[in-house]
Design a protein around this motif. Sequence first.
Motif, PDB file in Angstrom:
ATOM      1  N   SER A 120       0.844  -1.405   0.054  1.00 52.62           N
ATOM      2  CA  SER A 120       0.042  -0.004  -0.070  1.00 52.62           C
ATOM      3  C   SER A 120       0.787   1.387   0.064  1.00 52.62           C
ATOM      4  N   ILE A 121       1.908   1.240  -0.428  1.00 55.38           N
ATOM      5  CA  ILE A 121       2.760   2.278  -0.775  1.00 55.38           C
ATOM      6  C   ILE A 121       2.443   3.201  -1.732  1.00 55.38           C
ATOM      7  N   VAL A 122       2.309   4.477  -1.561  1.00 51.15           N
ATOM      8  CA  VAL A 122       1.804   5.708  -2.358  1.00 51.15           C
ATOM      9  C   VAL A 122       2.941   6.396  -2.965  1.00 51.15           C
ATOM     10  N   TYR A 123       3.025   6.503  -4.188  1.00 51.06           N
ATOM     11  CA  TYR A 123       3.996   7.455  -4.882  1.00 51.06           C
ATOM     12  C   TYR A 123       3.271   8.476  -5.696  1.00 51.06           C
ATOM     13  N   ALA A 124       3.778   9.581  -5.731  1.00 49.63           N
ATOM     14  CA  ALA A 124       3.652  10.847  -6.506  1.00 49.63           C
ATOM     15  C   ALA A 124       4.820  10.987  -7.520  1.00 49.63           C
ATOM     16  N   LEU A 125       4.534  10.925  -9.058  1.00 49.22           N
ATOM     17  CA  LEU A 125       5.831  11.020  -9.980  1.00 49.22           C
ATOM     18  C   LEU A 125       5.369  12.146 -10.833  1.00 49.22           C
ATOM     19  N   ASP A 126       6.368  12.928 -11.314  1.00 46.39           N
ATOM     20  CA  ASP A 126       6.287  13.495 -12.411  1.00 46.39           C
ATOM     21  C   ASP A 126       6.039  12.775 -13.585  1.00 46.39           C
ATOM     22  N   ALA A 127       4.798  13.051 -14.251  1.00 44.56           N
ATOM     23  CA  ALA A 127       4.455  12.153 -15.553  1.00 44.56           C
ATOM     24  C   ALA A 127       5.249  12.231 -16.619  1.00 44.56           C
ATOM     25  N   ARG A 128       5.772  13.336 -16.663  1.00 43.13           N
ATOM     26  CA  ARG A 128       6.868  13.584 -17.997  1.00 43.13           C
ATOM     27  C   ARG A 128       8.112  13.040 -17.892  1.00 43.13           C
ATOM     28  N   SER A 129       8.657  12.707 -16.520  1.00 50.08           N
ATOM     29  CA  SER A 129       9.989  12.234 -16.527  1.00 50.08           C
ATOM     30  C   SER A 129      10.034  10.949 -15.560  1.00 50.08           C
ATOM     31  N   GLY A 130       9.077  10.749 -14.584  1.00 52.57           N
ATOM     32  CA  GLY A 130       9.128   9.782 -13.770  1.00 52.57           C
ATOM     33  C   GLY A 130       9.849  10.148 -12.331  1.00 52.57           C
ATOM     34  N   LYS A 131      10.258  11.361 -12.360  1.00 55.60           N
ATOM     35  CA  LYS A 131      10.872  11.836 -11.083  1.00 55.60           C
ATOM     36  C   LYS A 131       9.934  11.720  -9.744  1.00 55.60           C
ATOM     37  N   GLN A 132      10.439  11.186  -8.766  1.00 54.28           N
ATOM     38  CA  GLN A 132       9.612  11.170  -7.587  1.00 54.28           C
ATOM     39  C   GLN A 132       9.192  12.446  -7.065  1.00 54.28           C
ATOM     40  N   TRP A 134       6.840  12.977  -4.523  1.00 59.19           N
ATOM     41  CA  TRP A 134       6.778  12.276  -2.757  1.00 59.19           C
ATOM     42  C   TRP A 134       6.321  10.875  -2.619  1.00 59.19           C
ATOM     43  N   LYS A 135       6.690  10.326  -1.524  1.00 56.26           N
ATOM     44  CA  LYS A 135       6.215   9.082  -1.355  1.00 56.26           C
ATOM     45  C   LYS A 135       5.690   8.681   0.225  1.00 56.26           C
ATOM     46  N   PHE A 136       4.903   8.049   0.211  1.00 59.32           N
ATOM     47  CA  PHE A 136       3.983   7.627   1.764  1.00 59.32           C
ATOM     48  C   PHE A 136       4.093   6.155   1.713  1.00 59.32           C
ATOM     49  N   ASP A 137       4.552   5.788   3.051  1.00 57.71           N
ATOM     50  CA  ASP A 137       4.291   4.347   3.393  1.00 57.71           C
ATOM     51  C   ASP A 137       3.666   4.291   4.816  1.00 57.71           C
ATOM     52  N   PRO A 138       2.356   3.545   4.536  1.00 56.29           N
ATOM     53  CA  PRO A 138       1.333   3.499   5.716  1.00 56.29           C
ATOM     54  C   PRO A 138       1.870   2.526   6.599  1.00 56.29           C
ATOM     55  N   GLU A 139       3.063   1.977   6.520  1.00 56.68           N
ATOM     56  CA  GLU A 139       3.689   1.110   7.443  1.00 56.68           C
ATOM     57  C   GLU A 139       2.820   0.227   8.132  1.00 56.68           C
ATOM     58  N   VAL A 140       2.214  -0.742   7.273  1.00 57.59           N
ATOM     59  CA  VAL A 140       1.376  -2.078   7.566  1.00 57.59           C
ATOM     60  C   VAL A 140       1.975  -2.878   8.618  1.00 57.59           C
ATOM     61  N   PRO A 141       1.646  -3.108   9.627  1.00 52.83           N
ATOM     62  CA  PRO A 141       2.565  -3.966  10.577  1.00 52.83           C
ATOM     63  C   PRO A 141       2.716  -5.559   9.970  1.00 52.83           C
ATOM     64  N   GLY A 142       3.898  -5.954  10.050  1.00 55.10           N
ATOM     65  CA  GLY A 142       4.218  -7.060   9.345  1.00 55.10           C
ATOM     66  C   GLY A 142       3.380  -8.292   9.548  1.00 55.10           C
ATOM     67  N   PRO A 143       2.844  -8.341  10.859  1.00 57.34           N
ATOM     68  CA  PRO A 143       1.876  -9.500  11.253  1.00 57.34           C
ATOM     69  C   PRO A 143       0.638  -9.535  10.249  1.00 57.34           C
ATOM     70  N   ARG A 144       0.036  -8.164  10.040  1.00 55.47           N
ATOM     71  CA  ARG A 144      -1.049  -8.238   9.014  1.00 55.47           C
ATOM     72  C   ARG A 144      -0.825  -8.539   7.749  1.00 55.47           C
ATOM     73  N   LEU A 145       0.525  -8.579   7.287  1.00 51.14           N
ATOM     74  CA  LEU A 145       0.630  -8.784   5.846  1.00 51.14           C
ATOM     75  C   LEU A 145       0.280 -10.272   5.546  1.00 51.14           C
ATOM     76  N   SER A 146       0.236 -11.176   6.522  1.00 50.74           N
ATOM     77  CA  SER A 146      -0.159 -12.384   6.239  1.00 50.74           C
ATOM     78  C   SER A 146      -1.556 -12.895   6.091  1.00 50.74           C
ATOM     79  N   GLU A 147      -2.611 -11.826   6.484  1.00 51.24           N
ATOM     80  CA  GLU A 147      -3.920 -12.151   6.575  1.00 51.24           C
ATOM     81  C   GLU A 147      -4.696 -11.928   5.453  1.00 51.24           C
TER      82      GLU A 147
END
Length: 739
Positions: A120-132, A134-147
């Motif tokens: 669920s990591i979110v990225y905002a990129l320049d649509a012309r060049s692909g330059k990042q 910003w980026k947002f990581d919701p930091e989903v807890p590891g144990p929840r990733l298996s559910e």
Amino acid sequence: MPANKNGNTLSTPHSRQPRFTPALLALSCALSFPALAQAAPAAPAAVDFDRLVAADREPGNWMSHGRTYGEQRYSPLKRINEKNVAKLGLAWTYKLDVDRGVEATPIVVDGVMYTTGAKSIVYALDARSGKQLWKFDPEVPGPRLSEGCCDVVNRGVAVWQGKVYVGAYDGRLIALDAASGRKLWETDTVIDHDRSYTITGAPRIVKGKVLIGNGGAEYGVRGYISAYDADSGKLAWRFYTVPGNPAEPAENKAMEMARATWSGDEYWKQGGGGTVWDSMAYDPELDLLYIGTGNASWWNRKLRSQGKGDNLFVSSIVALRPDSGDYVWHYQVTPGDMWDFTATQHIILADLDIAGEKRKVLMQAPKNGFFYVLDRTTGKLLSAEKFAPVNWATHIDLASGRPVFDEKAANYLDEPKLVMPAFIGAHNWQPMSFNPATGLVYIPMQETANLLSATGTPERIAHKSVVNLGIDVPDLPEDPKVVKDIAASFKGRLLAWDPVKQKAAWSQEYRTIYNGGTLSTGGNLVFQGTADGRVTAYAADSGKLLWESPANTGVMAGPVTYEVDGEQYVTFMAGWGGTFPLILGPLSQRAKVRPEARVLTYKLNGKAKLPAPQNQPQALPRLQQLTLTDEAALAHSRGIFNGFCGSCHGLNAVSGGVIPDLRYLDDEKHAQFQSIVLGGLRATKGMPPFAGTLSLDQVEGIRQYLIKRSHDLQKELEASAAAGSPAKASKTASASGAR
């Protein structure tokens, strides 16, 4: 309220009143004072209801999941067309953080791309060049990733009035500032944290409300869709798709109607299913929101509902009022579903000429293998025909709107049956597209089958990351030659389907199933990525292959196209994962790819270079000694592995390359095995602890089975080398998941 022929309740559509909207006001000002209009820079993600309704006036943008509310995934852009598409080259590429399944549809607004990767990591990129940007990581807890059942994927974001919205894997809905990626608010959408609810779908936004569903039917949850205020995150309404505790009052009349279609008292304890984990569409003129619902829980209908009833609203298309969540009508594609035939697959709205009359229709090609055309005003079935091999039903009766079941072929409750399609479906979540110029729908179709049989008594497993379905699926054979033949029987196709004539116009066959979603354009093109690591373009009218390029990994997501500064671009989200390479690892190896998550963007005469694929052979470590030699005991341990571990690490310990291949465990991992499986040593990485579920003896039995499978692999590699196979032995293999 009146009812249609299927007995579905109807309500009179609200007519849209003409109004002088902010968008019209802005247009008026721009026409009167053009210099002033040019001087005002557009704010990031400045999208509102009027702009989304009029999306066709801005073909250069891709402002919502399906580009328009009707979700046609058709773009009028034609600078790239059938005559020049062969000149497409890579414009830019962006490496995502996590090499797992990538399923997102990018949103592109005013030169900025908003998209997601795994976890669920979110990225905002320049649509012309692909330059990042910003980026947002919701930091989903590891144990929840298996559910979740089907990888830690995410299908993208929604944007609205300067905000970006994402559903995190652990069930949170999060609003971000579109300019900076800063979190503005978050809300927990999960109604019961003792159940394995997840979010993998993309939100939609209608009239200031953020709409999101959830997944988890396989784990025993109750399905619903929720609407939240886009500014505050406050819950506006919630519509449940299956009834709850029969000892308590039903939430509304729709749930009263649904309750009458269930029997016994087991269904609500198990949750019932019916999750809204993917598809939605909206008609602004009718003011109707359409949702697709998932399979029932358990699959075994005898266990969940005493073998009785349609079990509403599982495997259904439901029309709701977006302001209130009030029920309007429904159509159930698979009454009493017991094959995992979800109706969460892509919904498309279009106006078609049928029998000399212009009809407002809704189209869907769900897992069950029939292509449905409904009147989207009333829910009446107009037509339904098989678009793939099907044996669970002979046909759909137009008078009643119901399938005619083939009990002899597909009722596995009393004896095992080979059912077509398999639980992976004739069409899974990968979106299809509709081209108004050709009148064709482009479907990522697949031919599949599986052998099903029923378990005799209900069985509940307390561990949240273990699936219990009330059915038995026979283990795949371990013999690689037999597995190869089975894999070859699973066929993937790009199918061009005429929804009026209800027949195929053309098709293209692929190496395997689980190919990507499609995009059709005004340039007479259909774009699609493939499971075997390519991105392609076909002539929309004839199906002729016009262009292809390597992607270095499997491509599942639906591509998009957009325009910035007079240049048209086509973007594919690339990354291998999901149900097929996780659960059916031995079959998915036919794709011959590994996960490598990237954004790939193309333009005419693009000159960027794609990095070389990361598919270096992996050496088998020193093999452990096999001390468990009793064949019956090893077979028992194999069953435990496939039941508890196979859904991620692959049946028979053959990984599809997304999750580590446990045949490659080294001395250190063998020494840590009990700590990993029982103690949670790798819980932060998504490997759940099984303490209290598995015993020490069972865990050691699993380890011994893995040692046995390592020895089996060594023999396969040596045999390949002796036969002169390109896969040279020296105890190596392209085990992309072994890491």
